[in-house]
Motif scaffolding. Structure first.
Motif, PDB file in Angstrom:
ATOM      1  N   ALA A   1       0.850  -1.194   0.000  1.00 40.85           N
ATOM      2  CA  ALA A   1       0.000   0.000   0.000  1.00 40.85           C
ATOM      3  C   ALA A   1       0.883   1.241   0.000  1.00 40.85           C
TER       4      ALA A   1
ATOM      5  N   SER B   1       0.331   4.121   1.571  1.00 34.21           N
ATOM      6  CA  SER B   1       0.342   4.920   2.800  1.00 34.21           C
ATOM      7  C   SER B   1      -0.099   4.058   3.972  1.00 34.21           C
TER       8      SER B   1
ATOM      9  N   ASP C   1      -2.373   4.927   6.171  1.00 30.47           N
ATOM     10  CA  ASP C   1      -3.837   4.993   6.238  1.00 30.47           C
ATOM     11  C   ASP C   1      -4.479   3.977   5.297  1.00 30.47           C
ATOM     12  N   GLU C   2      -3.963   3.897   4.089  1.00 32.35           N
ATOM     13  CA  GLU C   2      -4.489   2.924   3.120  1.00 32.35           C
ATOM     14  C   GLU C   2      -4.288   1.498   3.633  1.00 32.35           C
TER      15      GLU C   2
ATOM     16  N   ARG D   1      -6.856   0.799   6.350  1.00 34.42           N
ATOM     17  CA  ARG D   1      -8.204   0.613   5.785  1.00 34.42           C
ATOM     18  C   ARG D   1      -8.357  -0.770   5.178  1.00 34.42           C
ATOM     19  N   ILE D   2      -7.360  -1.196   4.426  1.00 33.41           N
ATOM     20  CA  ILE D   2      -7.434  -2.502   3.765  1.00 33.41           C
ATOM     21  C   ILE D   2      -7.440  -3.620   4.798  1.00 33.41           C
TER      22      ILE D   2
ATOM     23  N   GLU E   1       6.613   2.054   0.767  1.00 34.36           N
ATOM     24  CA  GLU E   1       5.312   1.396   0.798  1.00 34.36           C
ATOM     25  C   GLU E   1       5.141   0.674   2.130  1.00 34.36           C
TER      26      GLU E   1
ATOM     27  N   LEU F   1     -10.553  -0.793  -2.400  1.00 36.30           N
ATOM     28  CA  LEU F   1     -10.007   0.173  -1.448  1.00 36.30           C
ATOM     29  C   LEU F   1      -8.646   0.737  -1.837  1.00 36.30           C
ATOM     30  N   HIS F   2      -8.002   0.148  -2.833  1.00 37.17           N
ATOM     31  CA  HIS F   2      -6.611   0.477  -3.158  1.00 37.17           C
ATOM     32  C   HIS F   2      -6.511   1.659  -4.111  1.00 37.17           C
ATOM     33  N   SER F   3      -5.478   2.472  -3.908  1.00 40.54           N
ATOM     34  CA  SER F   3      -5.254   3.636  -4.761  1.00 40.54           C
ATOM     35  C   SER F   3      -4.469   3.303  -6.035  1.00 40.54           C
ATOM     36  N   TYR F   4      -3.776   2.163  -6.077  1.00 37.84           N
ATOM     37  CA  TYR F   4      -2.949   1.835  -7.240  1.00 37.84           C
ATOM     38  C   TYR F   4      -3.816   1.309  -8.390  1.00 37.84           C
TER      39      TYR F   4
END
Length: 170
Positions: free
Chosen positions: A71, A73, A75-76, A79-80, A114, A136-139
């Motif tokens: 991930a 961050s 925070d990410e 959340r995951i 990461e 939920l992932h930003s990538y």
């Protein structure tokens, strides 16, 4: 030495050495590598528990896996991990952070910090877990890979199965 559920045994005791590689294997100069005493020490069991007691605590598995996700961050990552455990897609999740990653992206070598997520689940829950991570992932292309758990203690593997069973409530 290898430890299994409170049991410690020498590696040599777990699997026999291939022919010609043991303590009496000949060296290139033709001399033997070690004497009989060294061979006995190499094959000896450490008597914390007998190997028979230890084997009963170890279970082979084909349905339990560890899933690795990176991930961008903390925070990410939080959340995951929270989502996959709350939805019972993983029995447990850990965040190993931060790590330094080097990879190819958009035709260039990238370097970034990461967070590594380790999640335990079953093969039957992998697709749902991967779908949740993607939501939920930003990538654009998140790392979602799984490795088989070759062996583990019977009670731990049963815990993974119980906590990730569809409809489980605890």
């Amino acid at each position: 030495m290898v430890g299994y559920g409170g049991c410690a045994v020498r590696r040599a005791a777990l699997s026999p050495a291939p022919s010609g590689t043991g303590a009496h294997a000949a060296r290139p100069d033709g001399r033997r590598a070690a004497g009989r005493a060294a061979a006995r020490r190499a094959a000896a069991l450490i008597p914390i528990r007998t190997i028979r007691q230890c084997v009963g605590m170890i279970q082979n598995t084909s349905d339990c896996i560890e899933v690795r996700v990176t991930a961008g961050s903390r925070d990410e990552a939080d959340r995951i991990c929270s989502a996959v455990v709350e939805r019972r897609l993983a029995a447990g999740a850990q965040i190993v952070a931060p790590i330094e990653s080097t990879y190819w992206w958009a035709g260039e070598v990238q370097h970034s910090q990461e967070w590594l997520l380790l999640m335990t689940t079953t093969t039957g829950r992998f697709e749902d877990l991967a779908r949740c991570v993607r939501e939920l992932h930003s990538y654009e292309v998140p790392q979602i890979i799984a490795s088989a758990l070759v062996a583990g203690t019977a009670d731990y593997l049963e815990w993974i199965r119980r906590e990730t069973a569809p409809g489980s409530g605890g």
